[in-house]
Design an enzyme around this catalytic site. Structure first.
Site, short mmCIF file in Angstrom:
data_model
loop_
_atom_site.label_atom_id
_atom_site.label_comp_id
_atom_site.label_asym_id
_atom_site.label_seq_id
_atom_site.Cartn_x
_atom_site.Cartn_y
_atom_site.Cartn_z
N HIS A 18 -41.77 16.00 2.77
CA HIS A 18 -40.87 14.98 3.37
C HIS A 18 -40.08 15.64 4.49
CE1 HIS A 18 -37.88 11.44 2.56
NE2 HIS A 18 -37.82 11.82 3.83
N HIS A 20 -39.19 14.90 8.75
CA HIS A 20 -39.32 14.14 10.01
C HIS A 20 -39.28 15.14 11.14
CE1 HIS A 20 -38.39 10.30 7.90
NE2 HIS A 20 -37.73 11.13 7.10
N HIS A 198 -40.16 5.21 2.38
CA HIS A 198 -38.82 5.59 1.93
C HIS A 198 -38.32 4.43 1.07
CE1 HIS A 198 -39.06 8.66 4.96
NE2 HIS A 198 -37.79 9.00 4.89
N GLU A 201 -33.33 5.38 -1.38
CA GLU A 201 -32.38 6.36 -0.83
C GLU A 201 -31.01 5.68 -0.82
OE1 GLU A 201 -33.01 7.34 3.31
OE2 GLU A 201 -31.81 9.17 3.20
N ASP A 279 -36.21 16.92 4.80
CA ASP A 279 -35.96 15.64 5.49
C ASP A 279 -35.71 15.83 6.99
OD1 ASP A 279 -35.80 12.90 5.56
OD2 ASP A 279 -33.88 12.73 4.53
N ASP A 280 -34.47 16.14 7.37
CA ASP A 280 -34.11 16.34 8.79
C ASP A 280 -33.25 17.60 8.87
OD1 ASP A 280 -34.97 13.59 10.03
OD2 ASP A 280 -33.89 13.11 8.18
N1 HPA Z 1 -34.17 8.01 5.78
C1 HPA Z 1 -34.65 7.01 6.52
N2 HPA Z 1 -35.11 7.19 7.74
C2 HPA Z 1 -35.11 8.41 8.25
C3 HPA Z 1 -34.63 9.48 7.54
C4 HPA Z 1 -34.15 9.28 6.22
O1 HPA Z 1 -33.69 10.18 5.49
N3 HPA Z 1 -34.77 10.56 8.33
C5 HPA Z 1 -35.34 10.16 9.48
N4 HPA Z 1 -35.54 8.84 9.44
ZN ZN Z 2 -36.78 10.88 5.31
#
Ligand code: HPA
Ligand code: ZN
Length: 345
Positions: A18, A20, A198, A201, A279-280
């Site tokens: 996971h 991006h 997703h 979350e 994630d990011d």
């Molecule tokens: N959630 C939803 N969209 C996203 C995320 C995330 O954590 N990171 C980049 N786009």
């Molecule tokens: Zn994500």
């Protein structure tokens, strides 16, 4: 004999499921690309960018994430972005990644689909050649846009469909349930691609149900809020559904108040196939290794848990069965060669 937690986890073969790629844009590279492309940034310096990364929720992050992506313009930019990530993954002991990219973030501002994909594909080839890191690419639809726009993106992606391992769904979750994209994901499945979304979350357990029952996902990205629904937890465990959980992201986006409250240990104890991911990482303060180590310290993950997480990262991947078996054997060999008790350093 004892071994440090971070050294043990670094040496453990791991996959990241996971990630991006636009979320790996470090402020230093953001400034470099802004200068290279003549793009004006609303920040005085790199420190000002880092100070701005203080988010109360997913949307506050997304606003800066989409703004940051504006500096990405050429094939070389996408190549450099991805190579920087692969080097960090390699340094963290990652051997495989399955990464998202958001084509609509770029095509909407006039960057051709080909520029984005060819830049990423050339970096994937270079990473495999020079680092021995393998990588699969996942096209992700932005859920705040319409299903018709997702169909249009799928049409643009047509020449490269055999280069992608799957199609995902990201961006603003609340108000954009998986069911909004039922038809386009039916088409994605008809093309033989894996499906991800997703879900859970920020959105309710109902969104996880929809991802399973309407989109027929092969993996759930995040999935934290599934824990609010005991029936759903039983089902996810029974079906061996992979959850790609992102602890430092959860902390930065206030999905959890404190890392000590993170449900990772509970997920594993419930028999869920949870994985740890970043994630990011440029926005959330840590790459793959930091996510493992900080979570392990915060919720007391055992040596057994850490090995299980590494195993889950391969059993939950879309790699061919023979590759999964090879990586699992490497984990077993590593665990046998490093039998000591872990100390939290
Ligand atoms: N959630 C939803 N969209 C996203 C995320 C995330 O954590 N990171 C980049 N786009
Ligand atoms: Zn994500």
């Amino acid at each position: 004999m004892s071994v440090s937690l971070s050294a043990f986890v670094r040496g453990l073969p791991k996959a990241e499921l996971h990630l991006h790629i636009e979320g790996t844009l470090e402020p230093e590279l953001m400034f470099e690309l802004a200068a290279r492309n003549g793009v004006a940034l609303p920040y005085a310096d790199i420190e000002a960018v880092r100070r701005a990364y203080d988010f109360a929720n997913l949307q506050e992050f997304l606003d800066l994430y989409y703004a940051g992506a504006q500096v990405l313009r050429t094939q070389r930019d996408f190549h450099d972005l991805a190579m920087a990530y692969f080097r960090r993954l390699h340094a963290d002991g990652g051997v495989h990644a399955e990464i998202f990219f958001d084509p609509q973030t770029h095509t909407e501002r006039g960057i051709p689909f080909a520029t984005v994909v060819e830049g990423l594909l050339s970096a994937i080839a270079e990473a495999e050649r020079t680092l021995g890191v393998t990588c699969g690419l996942i096209l992700s639809f932005l859920r705040h846009l319409s299903e018709e726009q997702a169909f249009e993106t799928l049409r643009e992606a047509e020449p490269w469909l055999d280069k992608f391992i799957g199609v995902g769904l990201d961006s603003s979750e609340l108000g954009h349930p998986p069911s909004k994209f039922a038809r386009v994901f039916a088409e994605v499945r008809r093309r033989g691609l894996k499906v991800l979304a997703h879900a859970g979350e920020e959105g309710p357990p109902e969104y996880v149900h929809e991802a399973l029952d309407i989109l027929h996902v092969d993996r759930i990205d995040h999935g934290n809020r599934a824990l609010e629904d005991a029936t759903l937890v039983t089902r996810l465990a029974r079906e061996g559904m992979t959850l790609t959980v992102c602890p430092l992201s959860n902390l930065k986006l206030c999905v959890v108040r404190d890392l000590h409250d993170h449900p990772m240990k509970r997920m594993l104890d419930l028999g869920l196939r949870a994985t740890i991911n970043s994630d990011d990482p440029a926005y959330f303060g840590g790459y793959l290794l930091a996510n493992y180590v900080e979570t392990a310290r915060a919720v007391n993950l055992s040596r057994y848990d850490l090995i299980q997480l590494a195993r889950n990262s391969f059993t939950g991947s879309f790699l061919p069965a023979a590759d999964v078996a090879r990586h699992l054997a490497e984990i077993d060999a590593y665990a046998a060669q490093n039998p000591g008790e872990l100390v939290a350093s």
